[in-house]
Scaffold this motif. Sequence first.
Motif, PDB file in Angstrom:
ATOM      1  N   ASP A  90      -7.967 -12.320   2.745  1.00  0.00           N
ATOM      2  CA  ASP A  90      -6.783 -11.666   3.216  1.00  0.00           C
ATOM      3  C   ASP A  90      -6.073 -10.592   2.414  1.00  0.00           C
ATOM      4  O   ASP A  90      -6.033  -9.710   2.808  1.00  0.00           O
ATOM      5  CB  ASP A  90      -5.902 -12.880   3.593  1.00  0.00           C
ATOM      6  CG  ASP A  90      -5.947 -13.628   4.680  1.00  0.00           C
ATOM      7  OD1 ASP A  90      -6.881 -13.379   5.505  1.00  0.00           O
ATOM      8  OD2 ASP A  90      -5.173 -14.848   4.807  1.00  0.00           O
ATOM      9  N   ALA A  91      -6.283 -10.776   1.176  1.00  0.00           N
ATOM     10  CA  ALA A  91      -5.708  -9.789   0.214  1.00  0.00           C
ATOM     11  C   ALA A  91      -6.572  -8.590   0.178  1.00  0.00           C
ATOM     12  O   ALA A  91      -5.931  -7.444   0.183  1.00  0.00           O
ATOM     13  CB  ALA A  91      -5.596 -10.444  -1.134  1.00  0.00           C
TER      14      ALA A  91
ATOM     15  N   GLU B 247      -5.797  -6.621   3.427  1.00  0.00           N
ATOM     16  CA  GLU B 247      -4.594  -6.108   3.303  1.00  0.00           C
ATOM     17  C   GLU B 247      -4.901  -4.727   2.592  1.00  0.00           C
ATOM     18  O   GLU B 247      -4.151  -3.900   2.968  1.00  0.00           O
ATOM     19  CB  GLU B 247      -3.620  -6.960   2.930  1.00  0.00           C
ATOM     20  CG  GLU B 247      -2.430  -6.356   2.836  1.00  0.00           C
ATOM     21  CD  GLU B 247      -1.689  -6.145   4.166  1.00  0.00           C
ATOM     22  OE1 GLU B 247      -0.410  -5.404   4.085  1.00  0.00           O
ATOM     23  OE2 GLU B 247      -2.307  -6.208   5.373  1.00  0.00           O
ATOM     24  N   GLY B 248      -5.563  -4.914   1.674  1.00  0.00           N
ATOM     25  CA  GLY B 248      -5.578  -3.550   0.826  1.00  0.00           C
ATOM     26  C   GLY B 248      -6.428  -2.597   1.758  1.00  0.00           C
ATOM     27  O   GLY B 248      -6.226  -1.434   1.717  1.00  0.00           O
TER      28      GLY B 248
ATOM     29  N   ALA C 233       0.587  -2.617  -6.277  1.00  0.00           N
ATOM     30  CA  ALA C 233      -0.184  -3.889  -6.435  1.00  0.00           C
ATOM     31  C   ALA C 233       0.289  -4.729  -7.865  1.00  0.00           C
ATOM     32  O   ALA C 233       0.630  -6.039  -7.616  1.00  0.00           O
ATOM     33  CB  ALA C 233      -1.778  -3.765  -6.985  1.00  0.00           C
TER      34      ALA C 233
ATOM     35  N   ARG D 277       3.674  -6.163  -6.475  1.00  0.00           N
ATOM     36  CA  ARG D 277       3.440  -7.414  -5.801  1.00  0.00           C
ATOM     37  C   ARG D 277       3.202  -8.660  -6.870  1.00  0.00           C
ATOM     38  O   ARG D 277       3.749  -9.601  -6.330  1.00  0.00           O
ATOM     39  CB  ARG D 277       2.202  -7.048  -4.772  1.00  0.00           C
ATOM     40  CG  ARG D 277       2.748  -5.908  -3.648  1.00  0.00           C
ATOM     41  CD  ARG D 277       1.281  -5.877  -2.841  1.00  0.00           C
ATOM     42  NE  ARG D 277       1.612  -5.114  -1.660  1.00  0.00           N
ATOM     43  CZ  ARG D 277       1.320  -5.203  -0.561  1.00  0.00           C
ATOM     44  NH1 ARG D 277       0.836  -6.385  -0.168  1.00  0.00           N
ATOM     45  NH2 ARG D 277       1.703  -4.719   0.496  1.00  0.00           N
TER      46      ARG D 277
ATOM     47  N   LEU E 137       2.088 -11.374  -4.249  1.00  0.00           N
ATOM     48  CA  LEU E 137       0.385 -11.331  -4.420  1.00  0.00           C
ATOM     49  C   LEU E 137       0.027 -12.080  -5.448  1.00  0.00           C
ATOM     50  O   LEU E 137       0.432 -11.781  -6.659  1.00  0.00           O
ATOM     51  CB  LEU E 137       0.073  -9.942  -4.750  1.00  0.00           C
ATOM     52  CG  LEU E 137      -1.394  -9.819  -4.757  1.00  0.00           C
ATOM     53  CD1 LEU E 137      -2.344  -9.864  -3.278  1.00  0.00           C
ATOM     54  CD2 LEU E 137      -1.853  -8.194  -4.980  1.00  0.00           C
TER      55      LEU E 137
ATOM     56  N   GLU F 285      -5.555 -12.993  -6.779  1.00  0.00           N
ATOM     57  CA  GLU F 285      -6.133 -12.066  -5.471  1.00  0.00           C
ATOM     58  C   GLU F 285      -5.834 -10.423  -5.810  1.00  0.00           C
ATOM     59  O   GLU F 285      -6.206  -9.707  -4.785  1.00  0.00           O
ATOM     60  CB  GLU F 285      -5.390 -12.413  -4.300  1.00  0.00           C
ATOM     61  CG  GLU F 285      -5.752 -13.948  -3.803  1.00  0.00           C
ATOM     62  CD  GLU F 285      -4.898 -14.202  -2.602  1.00  0.00           C
ATOM     63  OE1 GLU F 285      -4.496 -13.557  -1.892  1.00  0.00           O
ATOM     64  OE2 GLU F 285      -5.401 -15.432  -2.176  1.00  0.00           O
ATOM     65  N   SER F 286      -5.625 -10.331  -7.071  1.00  0.00           N
ATOM     66  CA  SER F 286      -5.196  -8.680  -7.131  1.00  0.00           C
ATOM     67  C   SER F 286      -6.236  -7.964  -7.190  1.00  0.00           C
ATOM     68  O   SER F 286      -6.324  -6.945  -6.845  1.00  0.00           O
ATOM     69  CB  SER F 286      -4.186  -8.750  -8.486  1.00  0.00           C
ATOM     70  OG  SER F 286      -4.863  -9.177  -9.524  1.00  0.00           O
TER      71      SER F 286
ATOM     72  N   SER G  70      -9.065  -8.513  -5.530  1.00  0.00           N
ATOM     73  CA  SER G  70      -9.403  -8.075  -4.007  1.00  0.00           C
ATOM     74  C   SER G  70      -8.555  -7.169  -3.529  1.00  0.00           C
ATOM     75  O   SER G  70      -9.006  -6.326  -2.903  1.00  0.00           O
ATOM     76  CB  SER G  70      -9.315  -9.363  -3.574  1.00  0.00           C
ATOM     77  OG  SER G  70     -10.203 -10.492  -3.838  1.00  0.00           O
ATOM     78  N   PHE G  71      -7.352  -7.255  -3.711  1.00  0.00           N
ATOM     79  CA  PHE G  71      -6.202  -6.165  -3.303  1.00  0.00           C
ATOM     80  C   PHE G  71      -6.576  -5.024  -3.704  1.00  0.00           C
ATOM     81  O   PHE G  71      -6.688  -3.842  -2.808  1.00  0.00           O
ATOM     82  CB  PHE G  71      -4.597  -6.621  -3.428  1.00  0.00           C
ATOM     83  CG  PHE G  71      -4.016  -5.819  -2.918  1.00  0.00           C
ATOM     84  CD1 PHE G  71      -3.613  -5.807  -1.650  1.00  0.00           C
ATOM     85  CD2 PHE G  71      -3.088  -5.006  -3.706  1.00  0.00           C
ATOM     86  CE1 PHE G  71      -2.434  -5.056  -0.760  1.00  0.00           C
ATOM     87  CE2 PHE G  71      -2.071  -3.932  -3.130  1.00  0.00           C
ATOM     88  CZ  PHE G  71      -1.748  -3.986  -1.774  1.00  0.00           C
TER      89      PHE G  71
END
Length: 308
Positions: free
Chosen positions: A198-199, A202-203, A221, A224, A230, A234-235, A237-238
């Motif tokens: 999901d992350a 969304e990015g 980022a 978040r 966030l 998951e950062s 991935s974002f």
Amino acid sequence: MEAPVPRADDFVGINWGSTNFRAYLIGADGVAIDEYSRPSGVAKLDRAGMEDLMRAVAAHWPGLQMAYAAGMIGSNVGWQDVPYVLAPAGLAEIARGMVGTVIGGVPVRLVPGMACRRAYDGGPDILRGEEIELFGFTQLHRGWDGFVALPGTHTKWVRFSGGKVVDFFTSMSGEMYDRLTSAGLLASIVEGEAQVGDAFLEGVRLGSARQLGLGTLLFGARARVIRGALPRTESASFLRGLLIGAEIADALAIHPGLAAAQIPLIGNGPLCQLYAAALESMQVGSWYVDSRAACVAGFTALHRLEMA
């Protein structure tokens, strides 16, 4: 296991980039017999170091007669600056642009890179090393017309027509990700590796929407994570999603035909999986092509032209 002794008609293809060295012993039938790799790109070596590495290759495969080397070894920071071949161009133009030299006592044919003027904006672009994989891909998929993407540190989006590279553009999103997550403010919020989820998606959505510039989105980022919107895990991935999403938006703006294409992705598996997921989320199809197979096929096609 002891390395095989090259036969008279075997040859070596070398992908020698800025950070890595990978050589393939290839038979006349185009099958890779053996592989020799080192984390010894040209950025880490002086001329004596390049010679020592080629001597090591010759010792590994005694009796080596013919070698081709593509990538940054043929640049102004490598062994010798080999002029770019100007697109539109095919494999025959690449073969004619090769330059012979000797490195560490081994005869080597240095493969030229390619340069183009994009039809989209008239801007210049360049590549070195990817031409081997590109033309290897067209050997594996004869008659290919359309687009090819090579995800990596400097991702290439290439347009083919009639067996020739017409033009291409490069995105530095891979290098941006590496640098942002290894030093500086964003490095402090990154934990783990990027993965599809999901992350990431969304990015991709935010990066491709172009409502805000990347400078604003990237700092967002950090905000978040700090504000608990966030998870730190998951950062990565974002961030990858932001960069890849913005890159694909560029690709679709430059080449609207991509929207209806099935895009071959040539590169390492995990990174290509991220690109495939990002493309799918934007309703663009893709499929994976093994970079090793494309590289071996490219060197084989080049060798056969040279020997003809």
